[in-house]
Scaffold this active site. Structure first.
Site, PDB file in Angstrom:
ATOM      1  CG  HIS A 159       5.777   4.272   7.706  1.00 19.24           C
ATOM      2  ND1 HIS A 159       5.832   5.082   6.589  1.00 19.24           N
ATOM      3  CD2 HIS A 159       4.976   3.225   7.368  1.00 19.24           C
ATOM      4  CE1 HIS A 159       5.094   4.542   5.628  1.00 19.24           C
ATOM      5  NE2 HIS A 159       4.577   3.419   6.069  1.00 19.24           N
ATOM      6  NE  ARG A 200       8.108   0.499   3.593  1.00 18.17           N
ATOM      7  CZ  ARG A 200       6.872   0.137   3.898  1.00 18.17           C
ATOM      8  NH1 ARG A 200       6.473  -1.095   3.703  1.00 18.17           N
ATOM      9  NH2 ARG A 200       6.018   1.011   4.381  1.00 18.17           N
ATOM     10  NE  ARG A 222      -1.825  -1.675   3.303  1.00 16.43           N
ATOM     11  CZ  ARG A 222      -3.049  -2.143   3.509  1.00 16.43           C
ATOM     12  NH1 ARG A 222      -3.984  -1.351   3.943  1.00 16.43           N
ATOM     13  NH2 ARG A 222      -3.322  -3.399   3.293  1.00 16.43           N
ATOM     14  CB  THR A 223       3.901   2.365   1.800  1.00 24.81           C
ATOM     15  OG1 THR A 223       3.321   2.031   3.055  1.00 24.81           O
ATOM     16  CG2 THR A 223       4.680   3.640   1.931  1.00 24.81           C
ATOM     17  CE  LYS A 278      22.768  -9.437 -10.510  1.00 27.87           C
ATOM     18  NZ  LYS A 278      22.547  -8.571 -11.641  1.00 27.87           N
TER      19      LYS A 278
END
Lengths: 420, 316
Positions: free
Chosen positions: B142, B114, B64-65, B92
């Site tokens: 957040h 994020r 959702r974010t 990697k």
């Protein structure tokens, strides 16, 4: 080569010249004259109105050679130590290969420079595996001055007791870092008011107290000599104090970083302050300073941990713990302790006490003594930057900072090293 | 059409609510209100961020974010590029700084990120020039979630000064809790946290809030309950014996709410573990403003992006 210190202020609690100003003449590595009146001779090197103490010895320095030469070579370590005022380093065994036999003990000593002697601290268990005891006696004959499992490697209580018992036979010193090993690996900083704001996993001081209690109980049971290396909290300190009342051959060290900084310095996720043990609260810092003053803490250590750039150039929780510190120890303590402790109260934690705890003869400021000296000026200023940093690593929170207090020169083993 | 609200944020980045002033919050909420009107019009798009490139860097899963940010960016007419760790060179062994610098060399103006590591945005802000918006950093903050939560609360109950808000659940592993606490305290609300003691960080009271371990007392006290998801993926060890026991001990259900002699507002940042921290009948009831939160999320994120671009002199 001659050197004269004019009107030098002497700090050596074991000397009759302690806290006195005098002229000192050093010739061919020997203190030939100490005089209240001016020495008439002239010398190539003369310094006036400086401070002088026995040469400083750092216990628990992390080196890089062998195995981690990209962090620190023997040469760079000796250079940064000398510039910081140290003429001796007791080096941690967690190198590659580990210092766990007499050959590697000899190798570490052979890396000493003309101005700085390297004293090996040998691994308490083979390869630091925490299982098999090493050849303490053989290594001690070769020059190991203490036995430890270092900072990062866990050891069981049974193994620690065995080591304490075994070392007692020849008065060997066991050095133990009082931390819960789960916490070393799983926590990011001190558990207090700050970690809760940053969402970082904290290491509670109660674990340090528990390990201090446990380790000192074992030392008491064994009646063996023990140095608790890097106490960081008031709780740990209180536990050590009560143990010390029952046993005189218990000693403790503190990292200078814990005397000058606190967890508040991590507020902006400054990974250069992510160290082991973690920086604690301001109240802990104050308690540690008080414990230096009242003599509970014997030794101030640099807790010098060189790391390559990449270990810190990451997001906070991915970075490694540790900071270099040999060169910034004196100026930072000089300012941080100014209002609470006199130089006479804390300089012996660098000069006299480390030798005493390791069972070595401490340098003495008396006529006819061999000159092992650190000469410093608490008022001189300089800047810690890429040019002045002599360590091969630059993981320090102090880059670009102006420093007040400078080591002018050291004398060790007939070698006069003057810092520009 | 751009909002009529004018003003500048005090900061170049949105790293966390902790670093915003009360004036910043007021400005964001005024701007959000205007954008909420915009997105309810037939033509929902405005040209405010035309020619501005925004990179959405998601080093951790998000539904959702990520959608909410992407929608906000597109409604502001920004050019958007998306990156997720699952399909990247991070696997990697590339460092965060290298990854981001590679993306920035493609001339990106703003970064929405994020990341699982607390403080990752701080680290980045010291090394790159683009505006950084924190879309969640581990167990730290957040901020846009807290902004949309506060905005939704204000829509429902008005000014938050003196209002009683309880945050329920896994406080220790929740970035939503910390950002909510900072935000609500700045807005003058009274805040309590409630959950199993093993999931409440020691010293959290030092943030100016209270701790309550009894859920029924907490619900009886509050005007609004913000119920958090149990963050099983962020718990390296078991802090609670089972989800079943958690539901029994702290789950919000109608039986609990019916015992109160008042109505309280129920919120949840999603995704919901239905039947664990909240039952379906509560989540879908009139008490709940969960879907309004989602709608406000887009408007809040538009406001933040717009104001940061404004601060940088980027917007048209």
């Amino acid at each position: 080569m001659k050197l004269i210190l004019r009107k030098a202020y002497i700090i050596d609690p074991t000397s009759k010249w302690h806290k006195k100003r005098a002229d000192i003449l050093i010739d061919k590595g020997i203190i030939t004259t100490i005089s209240k009146t001016a020495i008439k001779t002239k010398a190539k090197h003369e310094f006036s109105n400086v401070y002088v103490s026995g040469g400083w010895l750092d216990i628990g320095t992390h080196a890089g050679q062998p195995g981690f030469e990209h962090r620190e070579t023997a040469e760079s370590l000796a250079a940064t130590a000398q510039a910081g005022g140290f003429t001796g380093l007791a080096i941690m065994p967690d190198l590659s290969p580990v210092i766990d036999n007499s050959t590697s003990v000899n190798f570490i000593q052979s890396q000493s420079s003309k101005s700085v002697h390297f004293y090996p601290l040998a691994a308490l268990s083979k390869g630091l595996n925490g299982e098999e005891i090493t050849e303490f006696y053989d290594m001690s004959l070769s020059g190991a001055v203490g036995f430890t499992n270092g900072i990062q490697h866990a050891i069981s209580k049974a193994m620690l007791l065995r080591a304490l018992d075994y070392a007692k036979g020849f008065e060997g010193l066991i050095i133990h870092h009082p931390a819960d090993h789960d916490m070393i690996h799983k926590s990011q900083m001190h558990e207090g008011d700050i970690n809760v704001q940053l969402g970082l996993k904290g290491s509670p001081d109660i674990f340090e107290k528990i390990v201090v209690d446990e380790t000192t109980s074992l030392a008491h049971y064994s009646q063996s000599k023990l140095l608790l290396h890097l106490i960081s909290s008031k709780l740990g300190l209180d536990a050590f104090k009560s143990a010390k009342k029952k046993q005189s051959n218990l000693f403790a060290s503190v990292s200078y970083k814990h005397l000058v900084a606190s967890d508040e310095d991590l507020l902006n996720f400054n990974a250069q302050w992510k160290i082991q043990p973690p920086l604690r609260a301001q109240s802990d810092r104050k308690a540690l300073i008080k414990a230096v003053k009242d003599g509970t803490l014997d030794i101030i250590s640099s807790n010098h941990v060189p790391l390559e750039k990449e270990m810190k150039a990451k997001e906070f929780s991915e970075t490694s713990k540790g900071a270099i510190g040999l060169q910034t120890l004196f100026p930072k303590l000089n300012i941080a302790l100014k209002d609470s402790l006199s130089l006479e109260e804390w300089i012996p934690c660098l000069s006299n006490n480390p030798y005493r705890v390791l069972g070595l003869e401490a340098p003495k400021i008396e006529e006819k003594s061999a000159a092992n000296l650190t000469i410093f000026d608490p008022a001189e200023t300089w800047t810690f930057n890429q040019e002045s940093n002599l360590s091969k690593s630059d993981n320090s929170p102090y880059f670009g900072e102006k420093m007040t207090g400078k080591v002018i020169a050291t004398i060790y083993n007939q070698t006069i090293s003057i810092n520009q | 059409m751009s909002p009529s609200t004018e003003g500048f944020l005090s900061t170049k980045h949105l790293l966390g609510i902790k670093y915003l002033t009360k004036d910043d919050l007021d400005l964001i909420f005024r701007t959000t209100k205007e954008f909420k009107q915009v997105i309810n019009r037939p033509i929902k798009k405005v040209p405010s961020l035309r020619d501005i490139t925004i990179a959405n860097l998601f080093f951790e899963n998000s539904t959702r974010t990520k959608l909410s940010f992407e929608l906000a960016e597109k409604r502001l007419s920004a050019d958007v590029i998306n990156f997720s760790a699952a399909s990247s060179s991070v696997k990697k062994g590339e460092t965060l700084l290298d990854t981001v610098n590679n993306i920035l060399s493609m001339k990106v103006d703003m970064v929405v990120m994020r990341h699982p590591s607390p403080g990752a945005h701080f680290f980045l802000s010291k090394h790159i020039d683009a505006n950084i918006i924190n879309a969640g950093d581990g167990t730290h903050e957040h901020p846009t979630q807290a902004l949309l939560d506060a905005f939704s609360m204000m829509e429902k109950v008005g000014d938050l000064q003196g209002k009683k808000i309880v945050i329920v659940g896994d406080i220790m592993h929740s970035r939503v809790a910390l950002s909510n606490i900072f935000c609500l305290k700045k807005l003058g609300a009274q805040v309590k946290v409630c959950g199993p003691p093993t999931l409440i960080p020691k010293n959290i009271q030092k943030l100016g809030i209270e701790v309550e371990y009894n859920i029924d007392k907490a619900l009886a006290w509050c005007d609004i309950a913000n119920v958090l998801r149990i963050q099983l993926e962020r718990q390296d060890i078991k802090f609670i014996p089972s989800l079943r026991e958690y539901a029994l001990y702290f789950g919000i259900n109608n039986e609990r709410l019916n015992r109160l002699n008042k109505e309280i507002v129920i919120m949840h940042p999603g995704p919901i573990n239905r039947g664990v921290e909240i039952t379906s009948d509560v989540a879908d009831s009139d008490h709940s403003i969960i879907l309004q939160q989602v709608e406000n999320g887009v408007a809040v994120r538009m406001a933040v992006l717009y104001l940061l671009a404004n601060k940088r002199g980027l917007k048209h």
